[in-house]
Write a protein that holds these residues in place. Structure first.
Motif, PDB file in Angstrom:
ATOM      1  N   VAL B  45       0.832  -1.206   0.000  1.00  0.00           N
ATOM      2  CA  VAL B  45       0.000   0.000   0.000  1.00  0.00           C
ATOM      3  C   VAL B  45       0.869   1.260   0.000  1.00  0.00           C
ATOM      4  O   VAL B  45       0.591   2.215  -0.724  1.00  0.00           O
ATOM      5  N   VAL B  46       1.929   1.244   0.797  1.00  0.00           N
ATOM      6  CA  VAL B  46       2.824   2.405   0.854  1.00  0.00           C
ATOM      7  C   VAL B  46       3.510   2.606  -0.495  1.00  0.00           C
ATOM      8  O   VAL B  46       3.644   3.735  -0.977  1.00  0.00           O
ATOM      9  N   SER B  47       3.927   1.518  -1.118  1.00  0.00           N
ATOM     10  CA  SER B  47       4.564   1.610  -2.444  1.00  0.00           C
ATOM     11  C   SER B  47       3.605   2.190  -3.463  1.00  0.00           C
ATOM     12  O   SER B  47       3.996   3.020  -4.293  1.00  0.00           O
ATOM     13  N   LEU B  48       2.364   1.750  -3.401  1.00  0.00           N
ATOM     14  CA  LEU B  48       1.335   2.279  -4.301  1.00  0.00           C
ATOM     15  C   LEU B  48       1.218   3.783  -4.129  1.00  0.00           C
ATOM     16  O   LEU B  48       1.071   4.532  -5.090  1.00  0.00           O
ATOM     17  N   PHE B  49       1.274   4.202  -2.872  1.00  0.00           N
ATOM     18  CA  PHE B  49       1.156   5.630  -2.581  1.00  0.00           C
ATOM     19  C   PHE B  49       2.275   6.414  -3.272  1.00  0.00           C
ATOM     20  O   PHE B  49       2.036   7.469  -3.875  1.00  0.00           O
ATOM     21  N   PHE B  50       3.491   5.910  -3.181  1.00  0.00           N
ATOM     22  CA  PHE B  50       4.599   6.666  -3.763  1.00  0.00           C
ATOM     23  C   PHE B  50       4.571   6.670  -5.292  1.00  0.00           C
ATOM     24  O   PHE B  50       4.946   7.658  -5.917  1.00  0.00           O
ATOM     25  N   GLU B  51       4.077   5.590  -5.877  1.00  0.00           N
ATOM     26  CA  GLU B  51       3.909   5.582  -7.347  1.00  0.00           C
ATOM     27  C   GLU B  51       2.888   6.636  -7.744  1.00  0.00           C
ATOM     28  O   GLU B  51       3.086   7.421  -8.659  1.00  0.00           O
ATOM     29  N   ASP B  52       1.768   6.594  -7.015  1.00  0.00           N
ATOM     30  CA  ASP B  52       0.657   7.500  -7.251  1.00  0.00           C
ATOM     31  C   ASP B  52       1.077   8.954  -7.062  1.00  0.00           C
ATOM     32  O   ASP B  52       0.788   9.820  -7.889  1.00  0.00           O
ATOM     33  N   SER B  53       1.753   9.220  -5.972  1.00  0.00           N
ATOM     34  CA  SER B  53       2.097  10.597  -5.626  1.00  0.00           C
ATOM     35  C   SER B  53       3.089  11.181  -6.618  1.00  0.00           C
ATOM     36  O   SER B  53       3.017  12.357  -6.958  1.00  0.00           O
ATOM     37  N   GLU B  54       4.004  10.336  -7.119  1.00  0.00           N
ATOM     38  CA  GLU B  54       4.961  10.833  -8.100  1.00  0.00           C
ATOM     39  C   GLU B  54       4.228  11.339  -9.343  1.00  0.00           C
ATOM     40  O   GLU B  54       4.496  12.439  -9.841  1.00  0.00           O
ATOM     41  N   LYS B  55       3.275  10.525  -9.803  1.00  0.00           N
ATOM     42  CA  LYS B  55       2.493  10.931 -10.987  1.00  0.00           C
ATOM     43  C   LYS B  55       1.735  12.217 -10.710  1.00  0.00           C
ATOM     44  O   LYS B  55       1.724  13.138 -11.523  1.00  0.00           O
ATOM     45  N   LEU B  56       1.083  12.268  -9.564  1.00  0.00           N
ATOM     46  CA  LEU B  56       0.262  13.433  -9.232  1.00  0.00           C
ATOM     47  C   LEU B  56       1.112  14.686  -9.100  1.00  0.00           C
ATOM     48  O   LEU B  56       0.727  15.757  -9.574  1.00  0.00           O
ATOM     49  N   LEU B  57       2.271  14.568  -8.485  1.00  0.00           N
ATOM     50  CA  LEU B  57       3.139  15.732  -8.312  1.00  0.00           C
ATOM     51  C   LEU B  57       3.642  16.227  -9.674  1.00  0.00           C
ATOM     52  O   LEU B  57       3.746  17.441  -9.891  1.00  0.00           O
ATOM     53  N   ASN B  58       3.921  15.306 -10.580  1.00  0.00           N
ATOM     54  CA  ASN B  58       4.311  15.710 -11.935  1.00  0.00           C
ATOM     55  C   ASN B  58       3.183  16.455 -12.632  1.00  0.00           C
ATOM     56  O   ASN B  58       3.385  17.504 -13.238  1.00  0.00           O
ATOM     57  N   GLU B  59       1.973  15.890 -12.525  1.00  0.00           N
ATOM     58  CA  GLU B  59       0.804  16.532 -13.137  1.00  0.00           C
ATOM     59  C   GLU B  59       0.604  17.934 -12.569  1.00  0.00           C
ATOM     60  O   GLU B  59       0.283  18.870 -13.297  1.00  0.00           O
ATOM     61  N   LEU B  60       0.779  18.045 -11.258  1.00  0.00           N
ATOM     62  CA  LEU B  60       0.569  19.336 -10.605  1.00  0.00           C
ATOM     63  C   LEU B  60       1.601  20.355 -11.058  1.00  0.00           C
ATOM     64  O   LEU B  60       1.277  21.524 -11.284  1.00  0.00           O
ATOM     65  N   THR B  61       2.837  19.912 -11.202  1.00  0.00           N
ATOM     66  CA  THR B  61       3.900  20.810 -11.661  1.00  0.00           C
ATOM     67  C   THR B  61       3.569  21.352 -13.048  1.00  0.00           C
ATOM     68  O   THR B  61       3.659  22.549 -13.300  1.00  0.00           O
ATOM     69  N   ILE B  62       3.149  20.447 -13.908  1.00  0.00           N
ATOM     70  CA  ILE B  62       2.784  20.841 -15.273  1.00  0.00           C
ATOM     71  C   ILE B  62       1.574  21.778 -15.262  1.00  0.00           C
ATOM     72  O   ILE B  62       1.566  22.818 -15.921  1.00  0.00           O
ATOM     73  N   ALA B  63       0.572  21.418 -14.488  1.00  0.00           N
ATOM     74  CA  ALA B  63      -0.669  22.205 -14.451  1.00  0.00           C
ATOM     75  C   ALA B  63      -0.433  23.628 -13.959  1.00  0.00           C
ATOM     76  O   ALA B  63      -1.041  24.581 -14.461  1.00  0.00           O
ATOM     77  N   LEU B  64       0.467  23.787 -12.991  1.00  0.00           N
ATOM     78  CA  LEU B  64       0.729  25.118 -12.443  1.00  0.00           C
ATOM     79  C   LEU B  64       1.632  25.935 -13.349  1.00  0.00           C
ATOM     80  O   LEU B  64       1.780  27.138 -13.172  1.00  0.00           O
TER      81      LEU B  64
END
Lengths: 167, 154
Positions: B45-64
């Motif tokens: 579950v923790v590993s899933l979180f870090f995979e997920d968060s990496e994608k989301l943080l990239n998306e957020l960087t691009i979006a901003l």
């Protein structure tokens, strides 16, 4: 395969678009001895139930637990569709959300949700499911013994979330 | 190092993570759910979180970085990150997400950018903490010991 009704595990359909939360709810439910099917959208939930086609469906679902915020069909949309369906309106539905919004919670409860869980869902929340399932099973057994045209639902006391815990 | 010492270190380390606010009670719930039928549940579950968060943080960087910032999209991503961090008990990440959403609500780009940095930092920190935690657990299991469970007394 023939099982006595009292020995059959309850089958819960879990709906959540987030993989982590699906994994979590699945584990919580399995730990509580439920059989679980987890899907990632309201559309898939309806497909699983067989609502989208007129084919005879063999699947028996005893409870549906759904996330509220999902792209496309929200958990609330799913709740409405279930409650508007003649075949499935008596399946108890529980909604969950990570956002603590009283109007949202009240709307779900008023429109047929048995419970509303705030995420992250705890084992103590899952323990609240059993009475809804047991009541339904008792009802079904009673109905099988008598022949009835309609299932008469007893009054259900709904918890009103007027004062919410801040997590 | 002796098994007992590593176990002691794990207990102390875990407690410190709670004291410093990195983890909250939800993490204990995850540990309680782990059992013989699913011995790597927490790790997965923790590993899933870090995979997920990496994608989301990239998306957020691009979006901003867009000329016209889509705040709805940003809110949606932050909501997801808040949810998944909350699900694993990563309290500081969750709190950073809550702050982020507030700036998003008022469409404050500067505030959002600052929060994004904050969230990235918190994810980075807690990732290191988890890596240490899992490493200690592995050492214990490799020595034939069992991982001690924590009770939150506060």
């Amino acid at each position: 395969m023939v099982m006595a009704a009292s020995e059959t595990k309850f089958h819960v359909l879990a709906v959540d678009d987030t993989l982590i939360d699906r994994k979590l709810i699945e584990k919580l439910l399995k730990t509580s001895s439920y059989q679980v099917t987890a899907v990632d959208s309201g559309t898939k939930a309806l497909e699983f139930l067989g609502l989208n086609n007129n084919d005879h469906h063999d699947v028996e679902v005893n409870l549906i637990i759904t996330d509220y915020c999902m792209p496309g069909m929200t958990g609330y949309d799913l709740l409405r569709k279930i409650k508007e369906s003649s075949s499935f309106k008596d399946i108890p539905v529980v909604t969950m959300s990570s956002d603590n919004i009283p109007s949202r919670i009240n709307r779900c409860l008023e429109d047929g949700a048995e419970e509303f869980f705030l995420k992250p869902v705890q084992l103590s929340d899952v323990n609240k499911l059993r009475p809804h399932l047991m009541k339904r099973r008792t009802q079904t057994n009673v109905n099988k013994r008598k022949s009835m045209d309609e299932i008469v639902s007893p009054d259900r006391a709904r918890a009103r979330y007027n004062e919410l815990e801040v997590k | 190092m002796e098994l007992v010492q590593i176990q002691r270190r794990l207990v102390d380390y875990t407690k410190s993570l709670f004291m410093e606010g990195f983890l909250d009670a939800q993490f204990l719930q995850l540990q309680q759910l782990q059992d013989d039928s699913n011995p790597d549940f927490v790790f997965e579950v923790v590993s899933l979180f870090f995979e997920d968060s990496e994608k989301l943080l990239n998306e957020l960087t691009i979006a901003l970085d867009q000329p016209n910032v889509d705040f709805k999209k940003i809110d949606s991503h932050v909501h997801q990150l808040k949810g998944s961090s909350s699900s694993i008990g990563a309290q500081r990440v969750k709190n950073a997400c809550i702050a982020f959403r507030n700036y998003c609500d008022v469409q404050n780009i500067e505030g959002c950018l600052t929060c994004l940095q904050q969230v990235k930092q918190e994810c980075y920190l807690v990732k290191n903490k988890f890596e240490t935690l899992f490493r200690l657990e592995q050492q214990i299991m490799a020595s034939g010991g069992s991982v001690p469970t924590i009770e939150l007394g506060f």
